[in-house]
Design a protein around this motif. Structure first.
Motif, PDB file in Angstrom:
ATOM      1  N   UNK A 325       2.938 -37.801  -6.984  1.00  8.47           N
ATOM      2  CA  UNK A 325       2.125 -37.069  -7.963  1.00  8.47           C
ATOM      3  C   UNK A 325       1.461 -35.822  -7.387  1.00  8.47           C
ATOM      4  N   UNK A 326       1.796 -35.477  -6.165  1.00  6.22           N
ATOM      5  CA  UNK A 326       1.211 -34.310  -5.510  1.00  6.22           C
ATOM      6  C   UNK A 326       2.109 -33.100  -5.771  1.00  6.22           C
ATOM      7  N   UNK A 327       1.659 -32.182  -6.607  1.00 11.68           N
ATOM      8  CA  UNK A 327       2.449 -31.016  -6.976  1.00 11.68           C
ATOM      9  C   UNK A 327       2.866 -30.141  -5.811  1.00 11.68           C
ATOM     10  N   UNK A 328       1.919 -29.742  -4.933  1.00  5.17           N
ATOM     11  CA  UNK A 328       2.300 -28.917  -3.776  1.00  5.17           C
ATOM     12  C   UNK A 328       3.346 -29.589  -2.872  1.00  5.17           C
ATOM     13  N   UNK A 329       3.229 -30.917  -2.693  1.00  9.76           N
ATOM     14  CA  UNK A 329       4.237 -31.607  -1.886  1.00  9.76           C
ATOM     15  C   UNK A 329       5.607 -31.514  -2.543  1.00  9.76           C
ATOM     16  N   UNK A 330       5.653 -31.675  -3.865  1.00 11.81           N
ATOM     17  CA  UNK A 330       6.923 -31.575  -4.586  1.00 11.81           C
ATOM     18  C   UNK A 330       7.542 -30.191  -4.407  1.00 11.81           C
ATOM     19  N   UNK A 331       6.707 -29.167  -4.380  1.00  8.55           N
ATOM     20  CA  UNK A 331       7.214 -27.804  -4.193  1.00  8.55           C
ATOM     21  C   UNK A 331       7.811 -27.627  -2.789  1.00  8.55           C
ATOM     22  N   UNK A 332       7.138 -28.203  -1.791  1.00  4.88           N
ATOM     23  CA  UNK A 332       7.638 -28.095  -0.418  1.00  4.88           C
ATOM     24  C   UNK A 332       8.952 -28.851  -0.274  1.00  4.88           C
ATOM     25  N   UNK A 333       9.030 -30.020  -0.899  1.00  6.58           N
ATOM     26  CA  UNK A 333      10.274 -30.798  -0.863  1.00  6.58           C
ATOM     27  C   UNK A 333      11.420 -29.985  -1.464  1.00  6.58           C
ATOM     28  N   UNK A 334      11.177 -29.397  -2.632  1.00  8.36           N
ATOM     29  CA  UNK A 334      12.214 -28.593  -3.288  1.00  8.36           C
ATOM     30  C   UNK A 334      12.596 -27.395  -2.426  1.00  8.36           C
ATOM     31  N   UNK A 335      11.605 -26.790  -1.779  1.00  7.91           N
ATOM     32  CA  UNK A 335      11.832 -25.628  -0.925  1.00  7.91           C
ATOM     33  C   UNK A 335      12.770 -25.977   0.234  1.00  7.91           C
ATOM     34  N   UNK A 336      12.497 -27.096   0.921  1.00  8.89           N
ATOM     35  CA  UNK A 336      13.318 -27.474   2.069  1.00  8.89           C
ATOM     36  C   UNK A 336      14.693 -27.977   1.639  1.00  8.89           C
ATOM     37  N   UNK A 337      14.764 -28.650   0.500  1.00 11.16           N
ATOM     38  CA  UNK A 337      16.078 -29.083   0.004  1.00 11.16           C
ATOM     39  C   UNK A 337      16.953 -27.865  -0.291  1.00 11.16           C
ATOM     40  N   UNK A 338      16.347 -26.833  -0.817  1.00 17.41           N
ATOM     41  CA  UNK A 338      17.093 -25.621  -1.123  1.00 17.41           C
ATOM     42  C   UNK A 338      17.578 -24.941   0.162  1.00 17.41           C
TER      43      UNK A 338
END
Length: 405
Positions: A325-338
């Motif tokens: 539920x942590x929005x910033x963490x989700x963004x970092x995850x998406x960033x590194x997956x990309x």
């Protein structure tokens, strides 16, 4: 009884920093030993819980009704009966059931065969607090639960992995009883076989750690500067050579590397066949990881040019302590997956109070009993941990050329 209190300079006069730190270390050590003796009396040994019939069936890959049938006709080990009449199995008994079933179908025993190579997985990160030791412990136990022969190597002088397996470094691990004993440069070097210790986890052995491992960091520069040193005796090959001596005893070795890029970590990376980099999805941690990758690449390039083996079966990043539920963490995850694509594991190690609660009594989530905590929280934590480790198991099987489950 109140805990001892460290003396301050105001209470007892002025002290230099080394004296203050030494006093605090002594007090903390004695209290940790007292706590350990309270949890595990001197005559007691840490034991793994028994597994329900349903859990045993799931681990082996059969139905609960089939296990019941085997028990009824007297095939395989006899399970313990609980007060409620339920059947419970030790991990040794689960392994024995696997061996019994493998007589008819070899796949029930997952141990390596033929030319399948020993897999050495280095779990590493530059920054402490990334869940490195938690990852290494659960990964080693996961493989042992599924019937693989596993060696866990604690290469971190802080010895958190050793403590988790019931060995307090300053009391239970004496001189020359760590991996340093097998990789040191002098005549006191000994065989790794003599250092390996069994654990209460059937199928899982341990090479414990303590502060002695720092000696390798001090010895290596001196050896490299010594003109009389044999240039063919490469420091980065010493861990690989030590592990090679137990090649026939294990299917997988899991190394918990120190959170620094020193000679120990470089040696572990040269011994490894695969590398798992733990990542806490916070921007400061990502920045730290960037420094780790940059430094590691420079140092490993030098090692490779000197003849070091850096051909890996796989390299993967694992997100740890992830909060869905942590929005910033989700963004970092998406960033590194990309950025890294398939090199990022799909599964993530979710932050859970169940793992923290188990850790209070020096247990992993695989050791803790379901009834010892909120069952939904427990089930979610186990499911997330299994997803991570199952994905790594698929990578290991692919490296062996086996079909993935």
């Amino acid at each position: 009884m109140p805990s001892p209190k460290a003396a301050t300079s105001e209470e007892s006069g002025s002290f230099s920093m080394d004296q203050i730190i030494a006093g605090d270390a002594q007090i903390l050590s004695s209290q940790l030993q007292a706590l350990r003796e309270k949890l595990f009396p001197p005559e007691a040994k840490k034991q793994l819980r028994r597994f329900s019939s349903g859990e045993a069936a799931k681990l082996i890959g059969v139905t609960d009704s089939y296990l019941r049938h085997l028990s009824t006709i007297g095939e395989g080990p006899e399970p313990e009966k609980t007060a409620g009449g339920r059947r419970a199995y030790t991990l040794d008994q689960i392994h024995a059931l696997r061996q019994h079933l493998a007589k008819a179908k070899a796949s029930y025993m997952p141990t390596r065969v033929g030319n399948e190579h020993l897999q050495i997985i280095a779990v590493t990160n530059f920054k402490g607090g990334s869940g490195k030791t938690t990852t290494a412990a659960h990964l080693a136990q996961y493989f042992a639960l599924r019937g693989y022969r596993v060696l866990a190597v604690d290469l971190d002088p802080q010895a958190s992995l050793s403590a988790l397996f019931g060995y307090q470094p300053e009391f239970d691990v004496a001189e020359n009883q760590t991996l340093y004993g097998a990789i040191r440069y002098d005549s006191a070097q000994r065989s790794l076989c003599d250092i390996v210790r069994p654990t209460y986890f059937a199928g899982l052995d341990l090479v414990p750690a303590n502060l002695e491992l720092h000696e390798f960091e001090h010895d290596t520069p001196k050896i490299l500067a010594d003109s009389a040193h044999d240039p063919s005796d490469l420091f980065f090959a010493r861990v690989a050579n030590a592990l090679r001596s137990v090649d026939d005893r294990y299917d997988l070795i899991v190394i918990d590397c120190p959170p620094q890029l020193g000679f120990l970590t470089l040696s572990a990376l040269c011994a490894a066949t695969s590398v798992l980099i733990t990542v806490h999805p916070q921007m400061l941690d990502i920045a730290s990881m960037n420094q780790f990758l940059a430094m590691a690449s420079d140092l490993l390039a030098v090692v490779r040019d000197a003849g070091g083996n850096l051909d890996y079966d796989w390299v993967r990043y694992l997100f740890t302590r992830y909060e869905p539920n942590d929005g910033p963490q989700a963004q970092i995850v998406a960033f590194l997956r990309n950025l890294f694509g398939e090199r990022v594991l799909t599964a993530m190690m979710v932050k859970s109070t169940a793992i923290s609660d188990a850790g209070l009594s020096k247990q992993t989530i695989y050791e803790a009993a379901r009834e010892s905590m909120n069952r939904q929280t427990y089930d979610r934590a186990v499911e997330a941990m299994d997803d991570v480790n199952r994905e790594i198991e698929r990578l290991a099987r692919q490296a062996w050329g086996r079909p993935t489950p």
